[in-house]
Scaffold this motif. Structure first.
Motif, short mmCIF file in Angstrom:
data_model
loop_
_atom_site.label_atom_id
_atom_site.label_comp_id
_atom_site.label_asym_id
_atom_site.label_seq_id
_atom_site.Cartn_x
_atom_site.Cartn_y
_atom_site.Cartn_z
N GLN A 24 49.34 32.21 52.00
CA GLN A 24 49.26 33.26 51.60
C GLN A 24 48.74 34.69 52.84
OE1 GLN A 24 47.10 29.94 49.46
NE2 GLN A 24 48.06 30.47 47.59
N ALA A 25 48.96 35.98 51.44
CA ALA A 25 48.34 37.02 51.80
C ALA A 25 47.99 37.08 50.36
CB ALA A 25 49.29 38.07 51.77
N PRO A 26 46.13 37.46 50.66
CA PRO A 26 45.10 37.92 49.51
C PRO A 26 44.90 39.38 49.91
CG PRO A 26 43.91 36.41 51.17
CD PRO A 26 45.19 36.49 51.52
N ASP A 27 45.24 39.53 48.53
CA ASP A 27 44.63 40.98 48.51
C ASP A 27 42.90 41.47 48.69
OD1 ASP A 27 43.57 43.60 46.87
OD2 ASP A 27 44.04 43.35 45.51
N MET A 28 42.51 42.33 50.56
CA MET A 28 41.57 42.32 50.54
C MET A 28 40.63 43.15 50.47
SD MET A 28 42.22 39.56 52.24
CE MET A 28 40.57 39.75 54.20
N THR A 29 41.16 44.15 49.71
CA THR A 29 40.45 45.10 48.90
C THR A 29 39.19 44.63 48.50
OG1 THR A 29 43.01 46.10 48.30
CG2 THR A 29 40.54 47.08 46.97
N ASP A 30 38.58 44.07 48.07
CA ASP A 30 37.00 43.82 47.22
C ASP A 30 35.96 43.50 49.09
OD1 ASP A 30 38.46 44.04 44.49
OD2 ASP A 30 38.22 42.53 43.83
N PHE A 31 36.91 42.77 48.97
CA PHE A 31 35.69 42.09 50.40
C PHE A 31 35.37 43.41 51.13
CE2 PHE A 31 38.94 38.41 50.89
CZ PHE A 31 38.58 38.04 50.05
N PHE A 32 35.91 44.59 50.81
CA PHE A 32 35.05 45.69 51.67
C PHE A 32 33.46 46.03 50.68
CE2 PHE A 32 39.23 45.46 53.46
CZ PHE A 32 38.96 45.15 54.40
N SER A 33 33.83 45.38 49.85
CA SER A 33 32.54 46.54 49.16
C SER A 33 31.14 45.80 49.00
CB SER A 33 33.05 46.79 47.62
OG SER A 33 33.26 45.14 47.11
N GLN A 34 30.05 46.90 49.30
CA GLN A 34 29.09 45.86 48.73
C GLN A 34 28.77 44.85 47.05
OE1 GLN A 34 25.46 48.43 47.98
NE2 GLN A 34 24.18 47.20 47.54
N GLU A 35 29.49 45.19 46.42
CA GLU A 35 29.34 44.36 44.95
C GLU A 35 30.41 43.00 45.63
OE1 GLU A 35 29.40 48.49 44.59
OE2 GLU A 35 31.20 47.67 45.44
N PHE A 36 31.40 42.79 46.42
CA PHE A 36 31.47 41.41 46.57
C PHE A 36 31.27 41.14 47.57
CE2 PHE A 36 34.20 38.60 49.65
CZ PHE A 36 35.09 38.29 49.10
N TRP A 37 29.90 41.80 48.55
CA TRP A 37 29.07 40.34 48.90
C TRP A 37 27.61 40.15 48.36
CZ3 TRP A 37 31.02 37.47 52.43
CH2 TRP A 37 31.95 37.41 53.03
N ASP A 38 27.44 41.21 47.17
CA ASP A 38 26.31 41.04 46.11
C ASP A 38 26.18 39.91 45.32
OD1 ASP A 38 24.83 43.16 47.55
OD2 ASP A 38 24.96 44.57 46.15
#
Length: 237
Positions: A24-38
């Motif tokens: 599977q090839a997930p959408d990685m866009t969110d993984f770069f954001s502070q919001e995702f990790w917070d």
């Protein structure tokens, strides 16, 4: 930052990886954001084990302490381990929640750990560390698209003072050939040679360039052998 420090969703080490497979090839866009990790850190009291990364322990345990930069410091396990051995450590992470949690854990660790640790929230995609400042710069499982990763590694190398060390650890691309559950984004996994390629051979001595194996569990709980990328280099004095 994306699936770093053995993120249990992608590491095959259990956790809550669900049914993610390397097909599977997930959408990685969110993984770069502070919001995702917070949000990730807010969702649980502990994302990581609290233990230092074993390659850090293996490579640095016998090194004379100095100043260290821990990039992608998460909940602070690596920085706290270094500080307990006399290092003065700056931990940097994209998540303000992680930075706050790391500072709390350093304060709880006692023995002057809090006095030897400094914590900073920063967008590591654009953050520029101070030039030639640190005796050790360490980054573990920081996975980014190729050009962005190379730019980061150049900036990290630039933060190492003469005689200092750069330690970069990550997931090896060969893991995509296993059932370990890595996302199908080959460009975000890397080899030791790819890390070494950003270093000026005249300025750096490669101490370790290796792909050690370790045993893990895939998302279905089956045993699997995975490989890590380890690059340990010293800037010539």
């Amino acid at each position: 930052m994306p699936f770093r420090q053995r993120d249990p969703r992608f590491d095959g080490s259990g956790g809550h990886s669900g049914s993610m497979t390397h097909e599977q090839a997930p959408d990685m866009t969110d993984f770069f954001s502070q919001e995702f990790w917070d949000e990730r850190y807010r969702s649980t009291t502990a994302v990581w084990s609290g233990d230092p990364n074993p390659h850090l322990v293996e490579e640095v345990a016998d090194v004379t302490p100095g100043s260290a930069l821990d990039v992608g410091s998460g909940e602070g396990a690596d920085a706290i381990w270094l500080a307990a051995r006399g290092w003065s450590v700056t931990g940097v992470d994209v998540s303000a929640v992680a930075v706050e949690r790391a500072a709390e854990r350093a304060a709880e660790a006692g023995a002057g750990i809090a006095d030897r640790t400094t914590w900073q929230q920063a967008d590591i995609l654009s953050w520029e560390p101070p030039a030639r400042r640190f005796d050790l710069v360490s980054a573990h499982f920081m996975h980014l698209p190729g050009p962005v990763r190379e730019a980061l590694h150049r900036r990290l190398a630039g933060a190492v003072r003469p005689g200092g060390r750069l330690l970069v650890v990550g997931h090896h691309p060969s893991d995509l050939e296993t059932s370990a559950g890595r996302p199908n984004v080959p460009d975000m996994l890397f080899t030791p040679d790819q890390v070494a390629a950003v270093l000026d051979a005249g300025e750096w001595e490669i101490l370790v360039s290796a792909t050690p194996s370790r045993e893990a569990r895939d998302p279905e709980g089956r045993p699997v052998t995975v490989h890590d990328t380890v690059l340990h280099a010293v800037r010539r004095a």
